[in-house]
Design an enzyme around this catalytic site. Structure first.
Site, PDB file in Angstrom:
ATOM      1  N   ARG A  63      59.357  21.066  39.270  1.00 23.84           N
ATOM      2  CA  ARG A  63      58.581  22.232  39.753  1.00 23.84           C
ATOM      3  C   ARG A  63      59.441  23.630  39.313  1.00 23.84           C
ATOM      4  O   ARG A  63      58.808  24.398  39.278  1.00 23.84           O
ATOM      5  CB  ARG A  63      58.796  22.226  41.443  1.00 23.84           C
ATOM      6  CG  ARG A  63      57.949  23.107  42.097  1.00 23.84           C
ATOM      7  CD  ARG A  63      57.744  23.092  43.476  1.00 23.84           C
ATOM      8  NE  ARG A  63      58.250  22.238  44.033  1.00 23.84           N
ATOM      9  CZ  ARG A  63      59.541  22.171  44.751  1.00 23.84           C
ATOM     10  NH1 ARG A  63      60.374  23.343  44.574  1.00 23.84           N
ATOM     11  NH2 ARG A  63      60.114  21.422  45.606  1.00 23.84           N
ATOM     12  N   TYR A 117      37.620  41.649  41.139  1.00 24.15           N
ATOM     13  CA  TYR A 117      36.941  40.358  41.183  1.00 24.15           C
ATOM     14  C   TYR A 117      37.101  40.129  42.526  1.00 24.15           C
ATOM     15  O   TYR A 117      37.754  39.897  43.347  1.00 24.15           O
ATOM     16  CB  TYR A 117      38.016  39.589  40.403  1.00 24.15           C
ATOM     17  CG  TYR A 117      37.559  38.135  40.297  1.00 24.15           C
ATOM     18  CD1 TYR A 117      36.171  37.559  39.802  1.00 24.15           C
ATOM     19  CD2 TYR A 117      38.571  37.135  40.614  1.00 24.15           C
ATOM     20  CE1 TYR A 117      36.049  36.261  39.764  1.00 24.15           C
ATOM     21  CE2 TYR A 117      38.189  35.733  40.637  1.00 24.15           C
ATOM     22  CZ  TYR A 117      36.687  35.443  40.212  1.00 24.15           C
ATOM     23  OH  TYR A 117      36.451  34.101  40.006  1.00 24.15           O
ATOM     24  N   ASP A 189      44.962  43.419  36.626  1.00 26.18           N
ATOM     25  CA  ASP A 189      44.186  42.232  36.185  1.00 26.18           C
ATOM     26  C   ASP A 189      43.896  42.557  34.741  1.00 26.18           C
ATOM     27  O   ASP A 189      42.734  43.285  34.632  1.00 26.18           O
ATOM     28  CB  ASP A 189      42.959  41.961  37.292  1.00 26.18           C
ATOM     29  CG  ASP A 189      42.312  40.693  36.510  1.00 26.18           C
ATOM     30  OD1 ASP A 189      42.389  40.340  35.580  1.00 26.18           O
ATOM     31  OD2 ASP A 189      41.877  39.951  37.503  1.00 26.18           O
ATOM     32  N   LYS A 214      40.598  32.052  30.891  1.00 25.39           N
ATOM     33  CA  LYS A 214      39.541  32.609  29.959  1.00 25.39           C
ATOM     34  C   LYS A 214      40.122  32.539  28.603  1.00 25.39           C
ATOM     35  O   LYS A 214      39.870  31.618  27.779  1.00 25.39           O
ATOM     36  CB  LYS A 214      39.409  34.093  30.360  1.00 25.39           C
ATOM     37  CG  LYS A 214      39.198  34.454  31.910  1.00 25.39           C
ATOM     38  CD  LYS A 214      38.218  33.584  32.813  1.00 25.39           C
ATOM     39  CE  LYS A 214      38.119  33.780  34.205  1.00 25.39           C
ATOM     40  NZ  LYS A 214      37.418  32.933  34.945  1.00 25.39           N
TER      41      LYS A 214
HETATM   42  C1  LIG Z   1      38.794  39.313  35.965  1.00 26.07           C
HETATM   43  C2  LIG Z   1      39.001  38.170  36.674  1.00 26.07           C
HETATM   44  N1  LIG Z   1      40.130  37.948  37.281  1.00 26.07           N
HETATM   45  C3  LIG Z   1      40.555  36.715  37.865  1.00 26.07           C
HETATM   46  C4  LIG Z   1      39.978  35.672  37.696  1.00 26.07           C
HETATM   47  C5  LIG Z   1      40.257  34.170  38.392  1.00 26.07           C
HETATM   48  O1  LIG Z   1      40.684  33.326  37.406  1.00 26.07           O
HETATM   49  P1  LIG Z   1      40.643  31.827  37.607  1.00 26.07           P
HETATM   50  O2  LIG Z   1      39.053  31.453  37.677  1.00 26.07           O
HETATM   51  O3  LIG Z   1      41.378  31.072  36.579  1.00 26.07           O
HETATM   52  O4  LIG Z   1      41.275  31.788  39.097  1.00 26.07           O
HETATM   53  C6  LIG Z   1      38.482  35.656  37.068  1.00 26.07           C
HETATM   54  C7  LIG Z   1      37.523  34.380  37.183  1.00 26.07           C
HETATM   55  O5  LIG Z   1      36.595  34.627  36.834  1.00 26.07           O
HETATM   56  C8  LIG Z   1      38.087  37.034  36.564  1.00 26.07           C
HETATM   57  O6  LIG Z   1      36.993  37.169  36.199  1.00 26.07           O
END
Ligand SMILES: Cc1ncc(COP(=O)(O)O)c(C=O)c1O
Length: 399
Positions: A63, A117, A189, A214
């Protein structure tokens, strides 16, 4: 220091070399998969010596990671000039949760942009609220005005720039300055720009978050997240993440490392194809507005031009009139665009999006329905031809 003296490495070089420590790769080009739960020791004394709160880069228990995870974490730290260290998570949302929980306690207040998001919003209005942490949503274009929202209980300002679905670009330096003046932690983010187009820690951010799902992974086949911390912010992030039991699987991290090696070249292609298509869409009579940070129409474009080193492959456009059915006619018949969530992979996607449904601090009055495009690595002229046919279907359905 290499024999090239102080010559700074370019982005394409850094993504190729980062995190490939010889003791982890043992001569294999990309760090291999080290899977583990139990780690065996030669003696009780050795086992006791290995433990402790900080097992950074030491095999202790599965872990706490293996060289496969450490290598990717190290690579992401290297891509953020001025950063201390990175922790990896099994998804972007898990990374956001750990980052927020590492700085917030009951009674604290969080400031969240209206363009966050949607699952980040849900975390704030669900889990965090239940824990006694209040959230106030702010206009992403607030800039230095954020100072007026920072109160005695404000502990953290979260940013997402450009914002989800509508791509407003935030004045990160101004928000960071206001937050620092009140000893408030800043989180960003940074998934859209990645550290290559926006080095977040160098811009004063304390915790820089990526949904590695992504662009780092880049192939739409792995869930992964990361938080990179500025000096002084990693210990709390690490402790919180350990207490939450967070660990990204070595197989997924290996795929993340593999994706990272081509991220600079992929981003360059995403950038050029997306820009070509955004400019083309802007000329089409069926399109009212193109929300791409590189275009003047996009709120915060001047801040984008000042702060960012490039643009990636995700943007939206607003149709001129039409309804849900006309938008579906456009999207359903597309040949090269898949219909599905996420983005940052090699393939193009088209998604109907309705930001007005989520927003509380700002109001939208759009000319028609909105479509979000993820521009993949296909020939952009094929994508334009596909969209041209789609706009034709929209025109017919709009009447
Ligand atoms: C701007 C943004 N932040 C975070 C995330 C979350 O990532 P995950 O899908 O890996 O949980 C997304 C997913 O679409 C996103 O578009």
């Amino acid at each position: 220091m290499s024999d090239q003296g102080d010559h700074p490495k370019g982005d394409a070089t850094r993504v190729v070399t980062a995190g490939r420590r010889p003791e982890w790769t043992q001569g294999i080009v990309n760090p291999p998969v080290w899977r583990a739960s139990t780690i065996l020791y030669d003696s009780v004394a050795e086992m006791r010596a290995a433990g402790g709160r900080d097992t950074h880069h030491r095999l202790f228990y599965g872990r706490r990671g293996t060289p496969t995870q450490w290598s990717l974490a190290d690579a992401l730290t290297e891509l953020e000039p001025g950063a201390e260290a990175t922790f990896l998570y099994p998804s972007g949302v898990a990374a956001i949760a750990a980052a927020l929980l590492s700085v917030l306690s009951p009674g604290d207040e969080l400031l969240l942009p209206d363009t966050a998001y949607d699952p980040t919003r849900s975390m704030a209005t669900g889990l965090l609220k239940r824990m006694g942490i209040a959230t106030r949503f702010y206009d992403p274009l607030i800039g230095p005005g954020i100072a007026d929202m920072i109160g005695d209980k404000t502990r953290a300002v979260f940013m997402e720039s450009p914002g989800s679905l509508t791509f407003e670009v935030q004045d990160v330096p101004a928000i960071v300055a206001a937050a620092k003046a009140r000893d408030v932690v800043t989180l960003l983010d940074n998934t859209w720009a990645t550290p290559l187009f926006f080095p977040a820690i160098a811009h004063g951010i304390d915790l820089s978050i990526l949904a590695c799902t992504k662009y780092v992974v880049g192939h739409s086949d792995v869930m992964l997240g990361s938080v990179t911390a500025a000096p002084g912010h990693f210990a709390k992030l690490r402790d919180t993440s350990f207490q939450l039991g967070q660990i990204a699987s070595p197989d997924d991290c290996w795929l993340g490392s593999r994706g990272l090696r081509t991220m600079a070249i992929r981003l360059a292609q995403h950038q050029s194809s997306a820009l070509k298509i955004a400019h083309w869409l802007k000329q089409q009579p069926e399109v009212a507005t193109v929300l791409h940070p590189m275009l003047h129409d996009c709120p915060g474009h001047e801040i984008f031009a000042r702060d960012f080193k490039g643009s990636s492959g995700l943007f939206s456009f607003i149709l001129d009139g039409g309804d849900e059915a006309a938008r579906a006619a456009l999207i359903d018949g597309l040949e090269h665009f898949g219909i599905g969530y996420s983005w940052g992979g090699f393939e193009s996607l088209a998604l109907p999006v309705d930001p007005a449904r989520y927003r509380t601090a700002t109001k939208r009055r759009d000319a028609g329905p909105m479509v979000r495009l993820q521009i993949g690595l296909e020939d952009p002229d094929d994508l334009i031809a596909d969209l041209a046919a789609g706009l034709g279907r929209f025109r017919a359905a709009r009447r």
